[in-house]
Write a protein that holds these residues in place. Structure first.
Motif, PDB file in Angstrom:
ATOM      1  N   TYR A  84      21.798  73.273 142.374  1.00 15.07           N
ATOM      2  CA  TYR A  84      21.266  73.923 143.564  1.00 15.07           C
ATOM      3  C   TYR A  84      19.984  73.212 143.979  1.00 15.07           C
ATOM      4  O   TYR A  84      19.031  73.118 143.197  1.00 15.07           O
ATOM      5  N   LYS A 137      18.940  74.723 148.902  1.00 14.56           N
ATOM      6  CA  LYS A 137      19.699  75.097 150.094  1.00 14.56           C
ATOM      7  C   LYS A 137      21.191  75.216 149.808  1.00 14.56           C
ATOM      8  O   LYS A 137      21.846  76.144 150.274  1.00 14.56           O
ATOM      9  N   ASN A 138      21.714  74.274 149.043  1.00 18.82           N
ATOM     10  CA  ASN A 138      23.159  74.217 148.821  1.00 18.82           C
ATOM     11  C   ASN A 138      23.497  74.161 147.338  1.00 18.82           C
ATOM     12  O   ASN A 138      22.746  73.602 146.531  1.00 18.82           O
ATOM     13  N   GLU A 172      26.242  72.714 144.611  1.00 21.02           N
ATOM     14  CA  GLU A 172      27.255  71.678 144.442  1.00 21.02           C
ATOM     15  C   GLU A 172      27.907  71.852 143.075  1.00 21.02           C
ATOM     16  O   GLU A 172      27.217  71.948 142.056  1.00 21.02           O
TER      17      GLU A 172
END
Length: 381
Positions: free
Chosen positions: A317, A320-321, A323
């Motif tokens: 992380y 924001k995102n 994976e």
């Protein structure tokens, strides 16, 4: 032959189930610390265990009929990781004690060498370079080549130690099957922590078990109780977090505080969540990530947050995102439970199927970014 095959299948299934729920080896009465001071003896590393019934003399030290998955696998489970002041990598295993790589040689140490138990749950290196090892049979101290084990006879609440934490004052805390203890100036003291009261707690190991301990930036201590939720202590008062307060699961696991003061909480059945300013953000329950059994929350040197999700892989992380990394990226294990990035930039992962490395340069080049670390081939450097 059919009977032998059936026996083998039964052993594999039963062994896998016990490992998946964190079953521990039955408690054994330990001798006092005065009689458990032993000199560590090197154990010659060996190659691949090629036969499930261990008929071969090769492989990690074996006494369980559990198959290894690739040549040179370090252990079936790597449960804990740490690097000492000499740069030696320490690995806690599920059945074979600790393994250590000194840059040249891989060695295994177990109960015969003075370790409290061959199941290892946590490893910490203190500022003086002493290695502390939490086991199912006490807390073992390794200093200058000598193992010394501490048990209930030395003040531990219980010999089964699952959580261990070094606080800002230099006290070493222990979460055990029967509550909390701490060590200060070489002596162990009890510390009464009230557990939250919940209906039908269904603990995995012990009704009074404490699995993890953590101190946040405000100085508050967090204690995760097996099936009962979380107790927070601010130095004067105790308060509680359970599912009734919004906690994702009363079988909460590890803690990690991010740069904004948010506390990330892993769990056995509720996935990953973040707690900040009295509010929970549930990433698993909201569908942002998959995998209800999470563990190993860890921040790397680049500021990215990592955690493992059973049967999914590991997540990264960046603020924001999220994976997800798994078999497609070379990570053949979906049971990672420990992360450690050392001062040399080596990023280690441990769990089911052994030891792994995350290779940043390979990721930048679009190559397979995870590699299994083997006994002889490494990569160790």
């Amino acid at each position: 032959m059919a009977a032998k095959a059936n026996k083998r299948i039964l052993l594999i299934v039963l062994g896998g189930f016990l490992l998946s729920v964190g079953a521990c080896k039955g408690q054994q009465e330990s001798e006092s610390a005065e009689t458990e001071v032993k000199q560590a003896k090197p154990v010659t590393p060996t190659a691949y265990q090629s036969n499930i019934f261990n008929e071969s003399s090769y492989g990690v030290p074996v006494d369980h009929y559990v198959e290894l998955f690739y040549p040179g696998q370090v252990s079936h489970w790597i449960r804990a990781l740490a690097v000492d002041q000499k740069g030696y990598l320490w690995m806690g295993t599920n059945h074979y004690g600790v393994a250590r790589h000194d840059g040249t040689q891989l060695q295994y140490f177990n109960e015969k060498d003075g370790l409290g138990d061959d199941r290892v749950n946590k490893i910490i290196v203190d500022p003086q370079g002493v290695v502390w090892i939490a086991t199912a049979g006490g807390v073992t101290k390794y200093e200058e080549g000598v193992f010394r084990n501490y048990t209930i006879k030395d003040g531990l609440a219980d010999d089964g130690v699952y959580g261990m934490y070094l606080d800002k004052s230099g006290r070493l805390w222990f979460g055990t099957n029967q509550g909390v203890s701490y060590m200060e100036n070489g002596k162990i003291y009890p510390f009464e922590v009230p557990k939250p009261q919940v209906e039908n707690p269904e603990p995995s190991l012990s009704d009074n078990g404490v699995g993890d301990i953590f101190q946040d930036s405000k100085g508050q201590f967090w204690f995760s109780f097996d099936g009962h939720g979380i107790t927070i202590y601010d130095g004067e008062e105790f308060r509680f977090l359970t599912t009734a307060d919004g906690l994702q699961d009363n079988k909460a696991g590890g803690f990690y505080e991010d740069s904004e003061g948010g506390i990330w909480i892993s769990s056995m059945l509720g996935g990953i969540s973040r707690y900040a300013n009295g509010t929970f953000e549930h990433f698993t329950k909201d569908g942002t990530v998959d995998g209800v059994e999470t563990s190993g929350v860890y921040e790397d040197t680049q500021g990215d947050l990592w955690f493992a999700a059973e049967h999914q892989g590991v997540y990264r992380y960046d603020g924001k995102n999220f994976e997800l990394f798994n078999e497609e990226d070379g990570l053949v294990s979906q049971g990672i439970i420990a992360f450690y990035e050392d001062d040399q930039g080596r990023f280690w992962l441990g769990g089911w199927k052994g030891l792994f490395r995350f290779e940043r340069e390979a990721e930048k080049e679009g190559k397979t970014s995870f590699v299994a670390v083997t006994q002889d081939g490494g990569p160790w450097d």
